[in-house]
Design a protein around this motif. Structure first.
Motif, PDB file in Angstrom:
ATOM      1  N   LEU A 125      53.278  70.546  64.310  1.00 37.91           N
ATOM      2  CA  LEU A 125      53.371  69.263  63.615  1.00 37.91           C
ATOM      3  C   LEU A 125      53.348  69.490  62.103  1.00 37.91           C
ATOM      4  O   LEU A 125      52.557  70.280  61.599  1.00 37.91           O
ATOM      5  CB  LEU A 125      52.216  68.348  64.011  1.00 37.91           C
ATOM      6  CG  LEU A 125      52.066  68.044  65.514  1.00 37.91           C
ATOM      7  CD1 LEU A 125      50.865  67.136  65.738  1.00 37.91           C
ATOM      8  CD2 LEU A 125      53.325  67.397  66.058  1.00 37.91           C
ATOM      9  N   THR A 126      54.218  68.784  61.414  1.00 42.54           N
ATOM     10  CA  THR A 126      54.278  68.847  59.957  1.00 42.54           C
ATOM     11  C   THR A 126      54.260  67.435  59.408  1.00 42.54           C
ATOM     12  O   THR A 126      55.120  66.623  59.744  1.00 42.54           O
ATOM     13  CB  THR A 126      55.560  69.560  59.483  1.00 42.54           C
ATOM     14  OG1 THR A 126      55.587  70.895  59.993  1.00 42.54           O
ATOM     15  CG2 THR A 126      55.626  69.602  57.961  1.00 42.54           C
ATOM     16  N   GLU A 127      53.261  67.123  58.580  1.00 38.87           N
ATOM     17  CA  GLU A 127      53.190  65.787  57.973  1.00 38.87           C
ATOM     18  C   GLU A 127      53.833  65.823  56.595  1.00 38.87           C
ATOM     19  O   GLU A 127      53.692  66.787  55.848  1.00 38.87           O
ATOM     20  CB  GLU A 127      51.740  65.324  57.858  1.00 38.87           C
ATOM     21  CG  GLU A 127      51.605  63.893  57.350  1.00 38.87           C
ATOM     22  CD  GLU A 127      50.168  63.398  57.335  1.00 38.87           C
ATOM     23  OE1 GLU A 127      49.735  62.882  56.274  1.00 38.87           O
ATOM     24  OE2 GLU A 127      49.486  63.538  58.370  1.00 38.87           O
ATOM     25  N   GLY A 128      54.559  64.764  56.274  1.00 44.40           N
ATOM     26  CA  GLY A 128      55.196  64.688  54.964  1.00 44.40           C
ATOM     27  C   GLY A 128      55.715  63.298  54.706  1.00 44.40           C
ATOM     28  O   GLY A 128      55.634  62.414  55.563  1.00 44.40           O
ATOM     29  N   THR A 129      56.256  63.097  53.533  1.00 43.64           N
ATOM     30  CA  THR A 129      56.886  61.820  53.222  1.00 43.64           C
ATOM     31  C   THR A 129      58.246  61.761  53.909  1.00 43.64           C
ATOM     32  O   THR A 129      58.781  62.786  54.358  1.00 43.64           O
ATOM     33  CB  THR A 129      57.080  61.654  51.714  1.00 43.64           C
ATOM     34  OG1 THR A 129      58.021  62.645  51.256  1.00 43.64           O
ATOM     35  CG2 THR A 129      55.770  61.835  50.964  1.00 43.64           C
ATOM     36  N   THR A 130      58.812  60.584  53.974  1.00 46.39           N
ATOM     37  CA  THR A 130      60.130  60.434  54.596  1.00 46.39           C
ATOM     38  C   THR A 130      61.153  61.336  53.920  1.00 46.39           C
ATOM     39  O   THR A 130      61.952  62.004  54.585  1.00 46.39           O
ATOM     40  CB  THR A 130      60.589  58.967  54.521  1.00 46.39           C
ATOM     41  OG1 THR A 130      59.626  58.153  55.196  1.00 46.39           O
ATOM     42  CG2 THR A 130      61.946  58.788  55.172  1.00 46.39           C
ATOM     43  N   THR A 131      61.132  61.358  52.604  1.00 41.08           N
ATOM     44  CA  THR A 131      62.089  62.179  51.854  1.00 41.08           C
ATOM     45  C   THR A 131      61.923  63.650  52.197  1.00 41.08           C
ATOM     46  O   THR A 131      62.912  64.377  52.407  1.00 41.08           O
ATOM     47  CB  THR A 131      61.890  61.956  50.341  1.00 41.08           C
ATOM     48  OG1 THR A 131      62.047  60.562  50.048  1.00 41.08           O
ATOM     49  CG2 THR A 131      62.900  62.759  49.537  1.00 41.08           C
ATOM     50  N   GLN A 132      60.688  64.111  52.259  1.00 43.33           N
ATOM     51  CA  GLN A 132      60.434  65.520  52.586  1.00 43.33           C
ATOM     52  C   GLN A 132      60.896  65.849  54.002  1.00 43.33           C
ATOM     53  O   GLN A 132      61.516  66.903  54.237  1.00 43.33           O
ATOM     54  CB  GLN A 132      58.945  65.820  52.443  1.00 43.33           C
ATOM     55  CG  GLN A 132      58.435  65.790  51.011  1.00 43.33           C
ATOM     56  CD  GLN A 132      56.919  65.805  50.941  1.00 43.33           C
ATOM     57  OE1 GLN A 132      56.225  65.477  51.918  1.00 43.33           O
ATOM     58  NE2 GLN A 132      56.367  66.177  49.792  1.00 43.33           N
ATOM     59  N   LEU A 133      60.610  64.962  54.958  1.00 37.44           N
ATOM     60  CA  LEU A 133      60.975  65.224  56.347  1.00 37.44           C
ATOM     61  C   LEU A 133      62.484  65.255  56.535  1.00 37.44           C
ATOM     62  O   LEU A 133      63.012  66.088  57.284  1.00 37.44           O
ATOM     63  CB  LEU A 133      60.354  64.165  57.262  1.00 37.44           C
ATOM     64  CG  LEU A 133      58.819  64.132  57.304  1.00 37.44           C
ATOM     65  CD1 LEU A 133      58.340  63.038  58.248  1.00 37.44           C
ATOM     66  CD2 LEU A 133      58.246  65.482  57.725  1.00 37.44           C
ATOM     67  N   LEU A 134      63.190  64.363  55.864  1.00 39.77           N
ATOM     68  CA  LEU A 134      64.659  64.358  55.962  1.00 39.77           C
ATOM     69  C   LEU A 134      65.233  65.664  55.419  1.00 39.77           C
ATOM     70  O   LEU A 134      66.172  66.227  55.992  1.00 39.77           O
ATOM     71  CB  LEU A 134      65.236  63.169  55.209  1.00 39.77           C
ATOM     72  CG  LEU A 134      65.059  61.803  55.879  1.00 39.77           C
ATOM     73  CD1 LEU A 134      65.481  60.689  54.938  1.00 39.77           C
ATOM     74  CD2 LEU A 134      65.851  61.730  57.180  1.00 39.77           C
ATOM     75  N   ALA A 135      64.663  66.160  54.327  1.00 39.77           N
ATOM     76  CA  ALA A 135      65.132  67.430  53.764  1.00 39.77           C
ATOM     77  C   ALA A 135      64.877  68.582  54.732  1.00 39.77           C
ATOM     78  O   ALA A 135      65.742  69.452  54.927  1.00 39.77           O
ATOM     79  CB  ALA A 135      64.442  67.692  52.428  1.00 39.77           C
ATOM     80  N   PRO A 197      55.192  54.965  46.129  1.00 38.24           N
ATOM     81  CA  PRO A 197      56.432  55.043  45.344  1.00 38.24           C
ATOM     82  C   PRO A 197      57.668  55.126  46.240  1.00 38.24           C
ATOM     83  O   PRO A 197      57.633  55.757  47.297  1.00 38.24           O
ATOM     84  CB  PRO A 197      56.257  56.335  44.531  1.00 38.24           C
ATOM     85  CG  PRO A 197      54.789  56.578  44.506  1.00 38.24           C
ATOM     86  CD  PRO A 197      54.253  56.042  45.796  1.00 38.24           C
ATOM     87  N   ARG A 198      58.735  54.501  45.808  1.00 38.23           N
ATOM     88  CA  ARG A 198      59.946  54.464  46.630  1.00 38.23           C
ATOM     89  C   ARG A 198      60.509  55.859  46.882  1.00 38.23           C
ATOM     90  O   ARG A 198      61.050  56.142  47.942  1.00 38.23           O
ATOM     91  CB  ARG A 198      61.013  53.596  45.968  1.00 38.23           C
ATOM     92  CG  ARG A 198      62.190  53.314  46.904  1.00 38.23           C
ATOM     93  CD  ARG A 198      63.236  52.409  46.277  1.00 38.23           C
ATOM     94  NE  ARG A 198      64.205  52.029  47.291  1.00 38.23           N
ATOM     95  CZ  ARG A 198      65.194  52.812  47.741  1.00 38.23           C
ATOM     96  NH1 ARG A 198      65.332  54.035  47.233  1.00 38.23           N
ATOM     97  NH2 ARG A 198      66.018  52.386  48.676  1.00 38.23           N
ATOM     98  N   GLU A 199      60.370  56.754  45.906  1.00 37.41           N
ATOM     99  CA  GLU A 199      60.914  58.104  46.089  1.00 37.41           C
ATOM    100  C   GLU A 199      60.161  58.877  47.172  1.00 37.41           C
ATOM    101  O   GLU A 199      60.684  59.837  47.738  1.00 37.41           O
ATOM    102  CB  GLU A 199      60.899  58.891  44.783  1.00 37.41           C
ATOM    103  CG  GLU A 199      59.537  59.056  44.146  1.00 37.41           C
ATOM    104  CD  GLU A 199      59.213  57.943  43.160  1.00 37.41           C
ATOM    105  OE1 GLU A 199      58.343  58.175  42.292  1.00 37.41           O
ATOM    106  OE2 GLU A 199      59.835  56.868  43.248  1.00 37.41           O
ATOM    107  N   GLU A 200      58.933  58.460  47.485  1.00 36.97           N
ATOM    108  CA  GLU A 200      58.150  59.125  48.521  1.00 36.97           C
ATOM    109  C   GLU A 200      58.418  58.539  49.903  1.00 36.97           C
ATOM    110  O   GLU A 200      58.509  59.258  50.898  1.00 36.97           O
ATOM    111  CB  GLU A 200      56.649  59.022  48.205  1.00 36.97           C
ATOM    112  CG  GLU A 200      56.227  59.718  46.924  1.00 36.97           C
ATOM    113  CD  GLU A 200      56.426  61.214  46.993  1.00 36.97           C
ATOM    114  OE1 GLU A 200      56.408  61.776  48.105  1.00 36.97           O
ATOM    115  OE2 GLU A 200      56.602  61.847  45.933  1.00 36.97           O
ATOM    116  N   SER A 201      58.513  57.220  49.973  1.00 35.64           N
ATOM    117  CA  SER A 201      58.739  56.553  51.259  1.00 35.64           C
ATOM    118  C   SER A 201      59.661  55.358  51.043  1.00 35.64           C
ATOM    119  O   SER A 201      59.220  54.202  51.019  1.00 35.64           O
ATOM    120  CB  SER A 201      57.408  56.103  51.866  1.00 35.64           C
ATOM    121  OG  SER A 201      57.601  55.532  53.139  1.00 35.64           O
ATOM    122  N   PRO A 202      60.962  55.620  50.863  1.00 33.74           N
ATOM    123  CA  PRO A 202      61.892  54.532  50.521  1.00 33.74           C
ATOM    124  C   PRO A 202      61.967  53.442  51.584  1.00 33.74           C
ATOM    125  O   PRO A 202      62.117  52.265  51.254  1.00 33.74           O
ATOM    126  CB  PRO A 202      63.230  55.258  50.364  1.00 33.74           C
ATOM    127  CG  PRO A 202      63.080  56.553  51.103  1.00 33.74           C
ATOM    128  CD  PRO A 202      61.642  56.920  50.961  1.00 33.74           C
TER     129      PRO A 202
END
Length: 319
Positions: A125-135, A197-202
């Motif tokens: 399991l890896t936790e992250g923001t949406t942006t990080q997970l998509l990358a 912030p939107r850049e973390e979880s748009p």
């Protein structure tokens, strides 16, 4: 050396008789005898003592018997391992999830079900923001990611919705609305909002803003927080108010209260994201369990009297 000849050799050695070995293998006696002779010529040593009563192993045959059984067992294991991997029963599955997704009960149930049904697959399991997970998905470092996509779509990413849940308002305990059980979003007009912030979880960021705009007002941006637990703590410190998925109300921070939202269309979706390319068997298996978990959760919500109204409201919101 062909494995087929080793199987023939082991059968003759175990039966001590070519006729019985041929019957066991389902082939004719002459072809079997010829295969044994070919093996002996290939090894350039006699493998059997041939007598009128049958066949017994020579010293060379006894040595070969040990390795032949091991090689045949290894070959069977190799086939079985390849088949299990092809069915997604072994290997490694890398699953990402956002902090907000981790709170949803269907996520815990899904992880438990996968580990129970596929114990041979190591789950990371890896936790992250949406942006990080998509990358990480795009880079191939994740196989799947649990996130809240809102109304967004992403190039090269397939989304599978697995749950929908209402949102709640989180307020400081001393707030003028804190003692109410349900409030309309319009009651928050003019309040300072603590937001990720939107850049973390748009997706979650936009869902909150869009809900307020649909209610007829523009939320006042206040202190930003890197994740939902920080949002709750900042609300507790009276930096403002916020809106969170209902499952986040499990965070029982001192000095905050969670209040239901009267607007039935304020919901957030939870989805599994995978690369749009042909998914692996492990991914297909996880998605199948997610579909089962979604169906079970939906049936439970509709069958329980206390949950019927919420299920109807969720259906209305998605319509």
């Amino acid at each position: 050396m062909e494995l087929r000849r080793l199987r023939y050799f082991v059968a003759v050695a175990e039966e001590g008789n070519v006729t019985r070995a041929a019957e066991r293998l389902g082939i004719g006696q002459p072809p079997l005898s010829q295969q044994i002779l070919t093996l002996e010529r290939e090894l350039d040593v006699p493998l059997f003592h041939r007598t009128g009563h049958g066949m017994s192993l020579t010293e060379a045959g006894k040595a070969l018997m040990v390795d032949a059984r091991r090689l045949l067992n290894d070959a069977q294991s190799a086939v079985a391992n390849a088949q299990r991997a092809g069915r997604g029963e072994t290997g490694h599955l890398h699953l990402g999830l956002t902090a907000s997704a981790a709170f949803h009960p269907i996520v815990r149930a899904l992880i438990r079900a996968f580990r129970a049904n596929y114990p041979g697959v190591a789950l990371t399991l890896t936790e992250g923001t949406t942006t990080q997970l998509l990358a990480l998905l795009e880079e191939g470092r994740l196989d799947l990611a649990l996130m809240r996509p809102g109304t967004h779509s992403f190039a090269g990413i397939a989304l599978y919705q697995i749950a929908s849940e209402p949102m709640k308002v989180v307020l400081p305990a001393g707030h003028r609305l804190a003692k109410l059980r349900r409030i309309p979003l319009t009651a928050l007009a003019g309040e300072s909002f603590v937001l990720i912030p939107r850049e973390e979880s748009p997706m979650l960021h936009d869902e909150i803003l869009n809900a307020c705009r649909l209610a007829g007002f523009e939320p006042v941006p206040g202190q930003q927080a890197p994740q939902l637990s920080s949002v709750v703590n900042l609300v507790s410190a009276e930096f403002g108010v916020s809106i969170v998925p209902a499952s986040v109300s499990q965070i029982r921070a001192e000095g905050v209260v969670y209040v239901d939202i009267a607007d039935v269309n304020v919901v957030t979706n939870l989805a599994l994201a995978s690369r749009d390319a042909e998914p692996s068997a492990k991914v297909v298996n996880f998605l199948a369990l997610a579909d089962q978990a979604r169906s079970a959760a939906s049936a439970g919500a509709r069958g329980h009297p206390a949950k019927r109204r919420k299920a109807k409201e969720a259906d209305h919101a998605q319509a």
